[in-house]
Design a protein around this motif. Structure first.
Motif, PDB file in Angstrom:
ATOM      1  N   TYR A  94       0.869  -1.175   0.000  1.00 14.60           N
ATOM      2  CA  TYR A  94       0.000   0.000   0.000  1.00 14.60           C
ATOM      3  C   TYR A  94       0.907   1.226   0.000  1.00 14.60           C
ATOM      4  CZ  TYR A  94      -2.797  -3.766   1.995  1.00 14.60           C
ATOM      5  OH  TYR A  94      -3.395  -4.963   2.229  1.00 14.60           O
ATOM      6  N   TYR A  95       0.500   2.258  -0.741  1.00 12.93           N
ATOM      7  CA  TYR A  95       1.323   3.452  -0.861  1.00 12.93           C
ATOM      8  C   TYR A  95       0.506   4.711  -0.738  1.00 12.93           C
ATOM      9  CZ  TYR A  95       4.895   0.299  -2.688  1.00 12.93           C
ATOM     10  OH  TYR A  95       5.807  -0.706  -2.831  1.00 12.93           O
ATOM     11  N   ALA A  96       1.128   5.733  -0.177  1.00 18.04           N
ATOM     12  CA  ALA A  96       0.543   7.070  -0.216  1.00 18.04           C
ATOM     13  C   ALA A  96       0.682   7.617  -1.631  1.00 18.04           C
ATOM     14  CB  ALA A  96       1.264   7.974   0.769  1.00 18.04           C
ATOM     15  N   ASP A  97      -0.257   8.433  -2.044  1.00 16.74           N
ATOM     16  CA  ASP A  97      -0.213   9.002  -3.389  1.00 16.74           C
ATOM     17  C   ASP A  97       1.069   9.801  -3.624  1.00 16.74           C
ATOM     18  OD1 ASP A  97      -3.796   9.720  -3.601  1.00 16.74           O
ATOM     19  OD2 ASP A  97      -2.650   7.891  -3.992  1.00 16.74           O
ATOM     20  N   SER A  98       1.588  10.398  -2.571  1.00 16.17           N
ATOM     21  CA  SER A  98       2.762  11.265  -2.706  1.00 16.17           C
ATOM     22  C   SER A  98       4.024  10.502  -3.106  1.00 16.17           C
ATOM     23  CB  SER A  98       3.006  12.026  -1.409  1.00 16.17           C
ATOM     24  OG  SER A  98       3.214  11.108  -0.334  1.00 16.17           O
ATOM     25  N   VAL A  99       4.042   9.183  -2.887  1.00 15.80           N
ATOM     26  CA  VAL A  99       5.246   8.410  -3.182  1.00 15.80           C
ATOM     27  C   VAL A  99       4.996   7.270  -4.162  1.00 15.80           C
ATOM     28  CG1 VAL A  99       6.188   8.967  -0.912  1.00 15.80           C
ATOM     29  CG2 VAL A  99       4.984   6.784  -1.256  1.00 15.80           C
ATOM     30  N   LYS A 100       3.764   7.080  -4.561  1.00 19.49           N
ATOM     31  CA  LYS A 100       3.428   5.979  -5.456  1.00 19.49           C
ATOM     32  C   LYS A 100       4.192   6.136  -6.775  1.00 19.49           C
ATOM     33  CE  LYS A 100      -0.774   4.724  -5.061  1.00 19.49           C
ATOM     34  NZ  LYS A 100      -2.258   4.696  -5.154  1.00 19.49           N
ATOM     35  N   GLY A 101       4.821   5.058  -7.218  1.00 18.51           N
ATOM     36  CA  GLY A 101       5.617   5.097  -8.435  1.00 18.51           C
ATOM     37  C   GLY A 101       7.065   5.485  -8.208  1.00 18.51           C
ATOM     38  N   ARG A 102       7.384   6.041  -7.059  1.00 18.44           N
ATOM     39  CA  ARG A 102       8.768   6.423  -6.743  1.00 18.44           C
ATOM     40  C   ARG A 102       9.370   5.550  -5.643  1.00 18.44           C
ATOM     41  NH1 ARG A 102      10.054  11.292  -4.611  1.00 18.44           N
ATOM     42  NH2 ARG A 102       8.063  11.529  -3.526  1.00 18.44           N
ATOM     43  N   PHE A 103       8.546   5.148  -4.676  1.00 16.88           N
ATOM     44  CA  PHE A 103       9.017   4.355  -3.539  1.00 16.88           C
ATOM     45  C   PHE A 103       8.482   2.926  -3.661  1.00 16.88           C
ATOM     46  CE2 PHE A 103       9.484   8.015  -0.211  1.00 16.88           C
ATOM     47  CZ  PHE A 103      10.275   8.719  -1.104  1.00 16.88           C
ATOM     48  N   THR A 104       9.278   1.963  -3.200  1.00 15.33           N
ATOM     49  CA  THR A 104       8.869   0.567  -3.192  1.00 15.33           C
ATOM     50  C   THR A 104       9.204  -0.052  -1.844  1.00 15.33           C
ATOM     51  OG1 THR A 104       9.288   0.375  -5.573  1.00 15.33           O
ATOM     52  CG2 THR A 104       9.088  -1.671  -4.314  1.00 15.33           C
ATOM     53  N   ILE A 105       8.201  -0.666  -1.220  1.00 14.27           N
ATOM     54  CA  ILE A 105       8.406  -1.353   0.049  1.00 14.27           C
ATOM     55  C   ILE A 105       8.523  -2.855  -0.228  1.00 14.27           C
ATOM     56  CG2 ILE A 105       5.933  -1.585   0.540  1.00 14.27           C
ATOM     57  CD1 ILE A 105       6.623  -1.148   3.511  1.00 14.27           C
ATOM     58  N   SER A 106       9.398  -3.503   0.516  1.00 19.53           N
ATOM     59  CA  SER A 106       9.575  -4.949   0.382  1.00 19.53           C
ATOM     60  C   SER A 106      10.042  -5.506   1.716  1.00 19.53           C
ATOM     61  CB  SER A 106      10.587  -5.280  -0.719  1.00 19.53           C
ATOM     62  OG  SER A 106      11.851  -4.738  -0.421  1.00 19.53           O
ATOM     63  N   ARG A 107      10.006  -6.823   1.846  1.00 15.51           N
ATOM     64  CA  ARG A 107      10.468  -7.430   3.094  1.00 15.51           C
ATOM     65  C   ARG A 107      11.167  -8.751   2.793  1.00 15.51           C
ATOM     66  NH1 ARG A 107       5.418  -7.964   6.819  1.00 15.51           N
ATOM     67  NH2 ARG A 107       6.929  -8.872   8.275  1.00 15.51           N
ATOM     68  N   ASP A 108      12.126  -9.084   3.643  1.00 15.69           N
ATOM     69  CA  ASP A 108      12.868 -10.337   3.546  1.00 15.69           C
ATOM     70  C   ASP A 108      12.698 -11.058   4.874  1.00 15.69           C
ATOM     71  OD1 ASP A 108      14.772 -12.375   3.539  1.00 15.69           O
ATOM     72  OD2 ASP A 108      16.184 -11.205   2.348  1.00 15.69           O
ATOM     73  N   GLY A 109      11.866 -12.092   4.890  1.00 16.26           N
ATOM     74  CA  GLY A 109      11.593 -12.802   6.130  1.00 16.26           C
ATOM     75  C   GLY A 109      12.814 -13.493   6.696  1.00 16.26           C
ATOM     76  N   ALA A 110      13.673 -13.984   5.826  1.00 13.95           N
ATOM     77  CA  ALA A 110      14.872 -14.679   6.296  1.00 13.95           C
ATOM     78  C   ALA A 110      15.812 -13.731   7.038  1.00 13.95           C
ATOM     79  CB  ALA A 110      15.583 -15.325   5.124  1.00 13.95           C
TER      80      ALA A 110
END
Length: 123
Positions: free
Chosen positions: A58-74
């Protein structure tokens, strides 16, 4: 759960940074994670969130297309890749964890917070 954010710094307009948020505890794997930021004199602003297995973001409109969130469970780590940075992105960036499985953009609905990392974008 303890959260440790890192990766901030000084960057020129148009540049990129990748923030990391390292979490302690096995229960991190079930938590909903998010990034917020707070600039001086402004309210804490939601940026991005990711569910427990990384399938939903989920992204705020202000950062959509510029920011990417991800996670590494390991690695028990959540990332925020920030591209095309602008001076108005200057702020302290904070990661947060929410015990519930549903998303939220409201800071008060997060249970754990990291200490923040400063991002400064020069013009």
């Amino acid at each position: 759960v303890q959260l440790q954010a890192s990766g901030g710094g000084l960057v020129q307009t148009g540049g990129s940074l990748r923030l990391s948020c390292a979490a302690s505890g096995r229960t991190f794997l079930t938590y909903h994670m998010a990034w917020f930021r707070q600039a001086p004199g402004k309210e804490r602003e939601f940026l991005a969130a990711i569910n427990w297995n990384g399938d939903s973001t989920y992204y705020a409109d202000s950062v959509k297309g510029r920011f990417t969130i991800s996670r590494d469970g390991a690695k028990n780590t959540v990332y925020l890749q920030m591209n095309v940075l602008k001076p108005e992105d200057t702020a302290v960036y904070l990661c947060a964890a929410r015990r519930r499985s549903t998303s939220s953009r409201v800071p008060d609905e997060y249970d754990y917070w990291g200490q923040g990392t400063q991002v400064t974008v020069s013009s």
